[in-house]
Design an enzyme around this catalytic site. Structure first.
Site, PDB file in Angstrom:
ATOM      1  N   SER A  41      -9.488   1.237   3.290  1.00  0.00           N
ATOM      2  CA  SER A  41      -8.714   2.087   2.427  1.00  0.00           C
ATOM      3  C   SER A  41      -7.636   1.343   1.633  1.00  0.00           C
ATOM      4  CB  SER A  41      -8.050   3.195   3.250  1.00  0.00           C
ATOM      5  OG  SER A  41      -7.195   2.635   4.206  1.00  0.00           O
ATOM      6  N   LYS A  98       0.852  -1.204   0.000  1.00  0.00           N
ATOM      7  CA  LYS A  98       0.000   0.000   0.000  1.00  0.00           C
ATOM      8  C   LYS A  98       0.879   1.241   0.000  1.00  0.00           C
ATOM      9  CE  LYS A  98      -3.878   1.754   2.803  1.00  0.00           C
ATOM     10  NZ  LYS A  98      -4.719   1.438   3.980  1.00  0.00           N
ATOM     11  N   SER A 155      -9.725  -1.278   7.467  1.00  0.00           N
ATOM     12  CA  SER A 155      -9.248  -1.051   6.099  1.00  0.00           C
ATOM     13  C   SER A 155      -8.576  -2.207   5.396  1.00  0.00           C
ATOM     14  CB  SER A 155      -8.274   0.137   6.087  1.00  0.00           C
ATOM     15  OG  SER A 155      -8.966   1.302   6.443  1.00  0.00           O
TER      16      SER A 155
END
Lengths: 425, 483, 98
Positions: free
Chosen positions: B150, B73, B174
């Site tokens: 996310s 990420k 997330s």
């Protein structure tokens, strides 16, 4: 109407640890800009704070010297605001749980002794340095993150002189503990004061005016004295005082308005979640205190116990370096009074003449004591000793070397004479 | 032959048999990543990955991650590789240091081939708010369903078979929620188990390093690699790092599992049906499964509590993004103007709204009623769940009320209609509990998952129960290739 | 707790060093209303004001402190590399001439 001044002082001291408060970058001055920076100091995303053990030890020692209650749980908080010299957009500090609370400092002189309460001592970090040119500023992050101790007094100071003495006393503690350089001229010791006037006999506090950026001890007294007079005149004239921030203008010898205080700035304090609270063990705190260098007050008492007088003892503790020099000499077993006389008269005048400090002296404590021992053993006279000393300050040689070089020894003559007498009938 | 859509053990066996080399794997990875059409990537490490694999130390050959391409990420600092947190504020930021997880992954021989998209600055749960727009769910080729967030990019990459591991972060859910929406194992260990050094901070007291894999074993193995104290992170824990794969097959006979009625009741009929089947499967293994109740007021308080605390901490954590020393900078005549112009232009409206809410929550006027109350409520919530943990080893519920929602009509804004099953996973962030989502079923060809949570530091036990259930459901190594 | 007006939101935004469009402020007013509503509900939960606030996921204290040694220093190039305006080895900012 009779007014009495109510003065509080806030001191910030830079600590002379090797590395910064929350990062391992070096604490160092005068280096090329941006050469002493870790990711946290410039707030690169993802950087995290790490707590410097030595800084904590220093803080414990200062707390102890200021007779404070030491909190054994270390918690850090965020003070949030935006400024160009604050890389993270918050400063790590201790708002909710300062490491030291409820202490005091005793101001002593020939005529009075007064205890000034100290509200809190906490640990925080310095901002980065800005150099302002005409239409641009330059940022240097070397200073960002250097450890600071903030010491806040209770508003129990009553005059400019008391305030100056207070700051001098704190400086003495900081320097004798060897935790800070304590120099107002270079920013390692910073001082802000709050001044207000209260009607005598009343409990109601007057409007507080803050004076910032004081850069010398004498300016502390001057600024406060001026401010007291300024406020008095306004109040006697029936005028109202405004909450202001002022600075001391050295040229005009007056306090001058910097800005009017609008609201209390809201710093949105909350506990920093990146530093899990740290428990300081009893043993850790005890050791930090046990291993503490000797304070001026303790040295002063020790010197009195050697038979020195108050005046001389005061001179010898006027700086850590001087007292260390004296103590190094004492270790040799030399007569304290003799040593004191030599230091205060001869060494001091030599330093003054050359405009150097004792660390730069060509005559070391040990060498001075050797010289004194020759006098005590009657191997040279006092007059000769002064000549020798003068030569020592130039060449840096030991007393013995100079005596031999110059054939100054009385002893050698006497020994020779007595040997001659033995031979001759 | 595709290797990267397989489990770690199979990839590793192929390497040991010399069937494939790390360079082959990296080329496979880069090739498929280059063709990704789910908007899963901020940056593809074409050059960097080839350099890294060419320098790979063969003494690491015993590591299951040896030569294995992985994706991370874009909120993890990667040295010399752009890291943007999917924000225009950081569109050209290139870090000079690696996050600790990056260092540990490299030390284990893994090769980073891409930085994945996310909701901007990790603030969001839709996978739609990053600077490059929406990330798509590989399970829905018509692109009508979100993948969640996310950590949307890592979820999309792993579920479309590009790599076996996608590192993400979990502050409210997330990783564990998108895992449910994309048929993955989404694991968030105990707070402090994995160092957060170098992970851009969203809400530090809630942030966890978390990740996606396609089976529980791979998750457990990865924990061995990443877990352990880090002196650079003063919130990282000191517990011993054990072999988290060792007890995966241990019997769960006698283990007590609590299902929260109020969460289950909010789920779709199909979810409930599949979920109940898994309860039977757990009972077959000897576990004791009970339906328990938690005060609905407490459960409904989870989302607003999370919102206030995370917004408040986020405001402070992102105050370093000021246009002065790194990242985007807009013109101005003074530093204030530079800050204002940069922050106005480069933060999205969603981020700004959160910052304002966070800032007001911390303000003197509102602090007691908002931030402090939320912190107090956090304690009440954690206490309520801890009460359940006094009698039970695990809490197990559906990870989401149903399959992935549609893009259309999805409202990322704070709204008053709180579906408890949609917003309860944050309790594991409040209490730092280890928590794992595994796939348990499908509805209309879209996957959904079940979530186990255990007491803090019981990561091994958690992985154990998830592994046992996984064997029963057989829902592992699910891949929906890109066309 | 009372509702928050647009003026307060604008002031908060300015203090955060940014601004938003009018429409965004309007949207935020209603979003904030909802939050206040939810927080009011929380204030009704029994015992919520009696417990102490939680800053960390679990109660624990550590003892470790970092040794006072210099390491991990960035090169000057690394420090200023990402800055948009640099003079010498320092980061340059515009300044209003007063």
């Amino acid at each position: 109407m009779d007014f009495e001044p109510v003065i509080g002082i806030e001191i910030h001291a830079q600590l002379k640890t090797k590395s910064k408060m929350f990062s391992s970058a070096p604490v160092s001055f005068g280096d090329r800009p941006n050469s002493n920076v870790a990711p946290l100091d410039i707030a690169f995303p993802g950087a995290l704070p790490t707590v410097n053990k030595e800084a904590i030890i220093y803080a414990i020692r200062v707390c102890h010297a200021l007779n404070m209650k030491i909190d054994d749980l270390l918690v850090f908080d965020r003070k949030n605001y935006f400024y160009s010299d604050l890389p993270k957009g918050y400063q790590l500090t201790q708002y909710f749980r300062p490491i030291g609370k409820d202490g005091y400092l005793t101001l002593k002189s020939n005529i009075f002794e007064k205890k000034i309460g100290i509200e809190r001592l906490h640990i925080e970090e310095d901002t980065c340095k800005q150099i302002h040119e005409a239409d641009y500023s330059l940022l240097d992050y070397n200073r960002s993150g250097i450890p600071l101790l903030e010491i806040v007094s209770l508003p129990e100071i009553s005059s400019g002189l008391e305030a100056q003495k207070f700051v001098e006393e704190v400086r003495s503690i900081l320097t004798f503990l060897d935790v800070s350089d304590g120099k107002m001229e270079n920013g390692s010791l910073r001082c802000d004061v709050n001044v207000s006037l209260r009607e005598k006999g009343s409990n109601k506090l007057g409007t507080k005016v803050e004076i910032k950026n004081l850069n010398s001890f004498s300016n502390i007294q001057k600024a406060i004295d001026f401010e007291i007079d300024r406020q008095k005149s306004l109040l006697l004239d029936g005028k109202k005082l405004k909450q202001e921030t002022r600075r001391f203008d050295e040229n005009r010898q007056e306090t001058v308005l910097m800005r009017v205080k609008v609201d209390d700035v809201d710093y949105k304090y909350f506990t920093d979640p990146n530093i899990v609270p740290i428990r300081l063990s009893e043993a850790f705190i005890k050791k930090a205190i046990e291993d503490m260098p000797e304070l001026a007050s303790s040295k002063h008492n020790r010197y009195l116990s050697y038979g020195l007088n108050e005046y001389d003892a005061n001179l010898l503790v006027s700086s850590k370096e001087i007292s260390d020099f004296f103590d190094e000499g004492i270790k040799t077993g030399v007569n304290p009074k003799s040593l004191a006389n030599w230091v205060i008269q001869d060494v001091f005048s030599y330093l003054n003449k050359e405009d150097i400090n004792i660390k730069e002296s060509k005559v070391s404590a040990l060498n001075l004591c050797e010289l004194i021992s020759f006098i005590e053993k009657n191997e040279i006279s006092n007059k000769q000793a002064r000549e020798v000393f003068a030569k020592m300050t130039i060449s840096g040689h030991t007393a013995k070397e100079i005596i031999l070089e110059n054939n100054m020894s009385q002893m050698n003559d006497e020994k020779l004479l007595s040997e001659i007498r033995l031979i001759l009938p | 032959m595709r290797y990267l859509s397989k489990p770690l053990k199979e990839i590793h066996d192929a390497i040991l048999r010399n069937e494939v080399t790390p360079l082959d794997l990296v080329k496979e990875g880069l090739s498929y990543v280059g063709k990704d059409n789910n908007n899963a990537f901020e940056y593809i490490c074409n050059k960097e990955a080839i350099d890294a694999v060419n320098k790979l130390d063969s003494s690491k050959k015993n590591s299951l991650l040896y030569g294995v391409p992985i994706v991370i990420k874009d909120c993890f600092s990667t040295k010399s590789i752009p890291t943007t947190a999917s924000s225009n504020m950081l569109s050209d930021y290139i870090p000079c240091f690696d996050a600790e997880v990056v260092t540990r992954l490299k030390n284990a021989g893994a090769i980073i081939i891409g930085k994945t998209t996310m909701d901007e600055l990790a603030m969001g749960g839709s996978g739609t708010s990053g600077r490059k727009g929406m990330t798509y769910n590989p399970w829905d080729k018509r692109r009508k369903h979100i993948i969640g967030g996310s950590s949307c990019g890592s979820a999309a990459a792993v579920s479309s078979g590009l790599t076996p591991i996608g590192i993400g972060s979990d502050t409210g859910d997330s990783v564990r929620k998108p895992a449910s929406y994309s048929g993955l194992v989404g694991f968030k260990p105990t707070w402090g188990r994995i160092s957060r050094y170098g992970m851009f901070q969203f809400a530090s007291s809630l942030d966890h390093v978390a990740y996606f894999t396609r089976n529980v074993f791979d998750s457990a193995y990865l924990l061995n690699v990443l877990a352990g104290h880090d002196n650079k992170d003063f919130s990282s824990g000191y517990e011993d790092v054990i072999d988290y794969t060792k007890d995966l097959s241990k019997s769960i006979k006698g283990k007590r599992i609590a299902v929260i009625k109020e969460v289950l009741d909010c789920c779709s009929p199909k979810t409930i049906e599949c979920f109940n089947k898994t309860l039977d499967q757990l009972r077959v293994e000897g576990a004791i499964v009970d339906i328990v109740s938690i005060d609905e007021k407490i459960l409904k308080a989870i989302y607003p509590t999370y919102f206030i605390i995370s917004s408040s901490e986020a405001t402070s954590n992102n105050a370093n993004l000021d246009g002065l020393k790194f990242g985007s900078r807009c013109e101005g005549n003074s530093f204030e103007e530079v800050m204002i112009n940069t922050r106005t232009k480069c933060f999205s409206p969603l981020i700004k709204r959160r910052f304002i809410i966070g800032s007001l929550s911390l303000s003197k006027t509102h602090r007691e009623e908002l931030f402090v109350r939320a912190q107090k409520c956090r304690r009440l919530i954690v206490d309520s769940f801890n009460k359940v943990f006094e009698k039970y080893d695990f809490i197990y519920c559906p990870a989401s009320p149903t399959t992935a929602p549609l893009f259309k009509g999805y409202n990322p804004r704070f709204n008053g209609d709180v579906n408890v099953a949609d917003n309860y996973l944050a309790f594991a962030n409040f209490g730092g509990n280890p928590s794992i989502t595994i796939p348990i079923g499908f509805e209309n060809n879209m996957p959904f998952g079940g979530n186990f949570t255990a007491k803090p530091h019981f990561d091994s036990e958690l992985l154990n129960v998830a592994s046992i259930l996984e064997k029963h459901t057989g829902l592992m190594n699910l891949v929906k290739e890109n066309e | 707790m009372n509702k928050v007006d647009k003026k307060t939101l604008k002031l908060a935004a300015n203090r955060l060093m940014f601004d938003m469009s009018e429409e965004e402020y309007d949207r935020l007013v209603s979003e904030f209303d909802l939050i206040i509503e939810q927080m009011n509900l929380i204030s009704d939960i029994e015992g919520v004001d009696d417990v102490s606030p939680m800053s960390f996921p679990f109660e624990q204290t550590f003892t470790y402190l970092r040794e006072d040694e210099v390491k991990d220093v960035l090169s000057t190039e690394e420090v200023i590399r990402n800055a948009k305006d640099v003079k010498g080895s320092q980061i340059k900012l515009p300044r209003v001439i007063k």
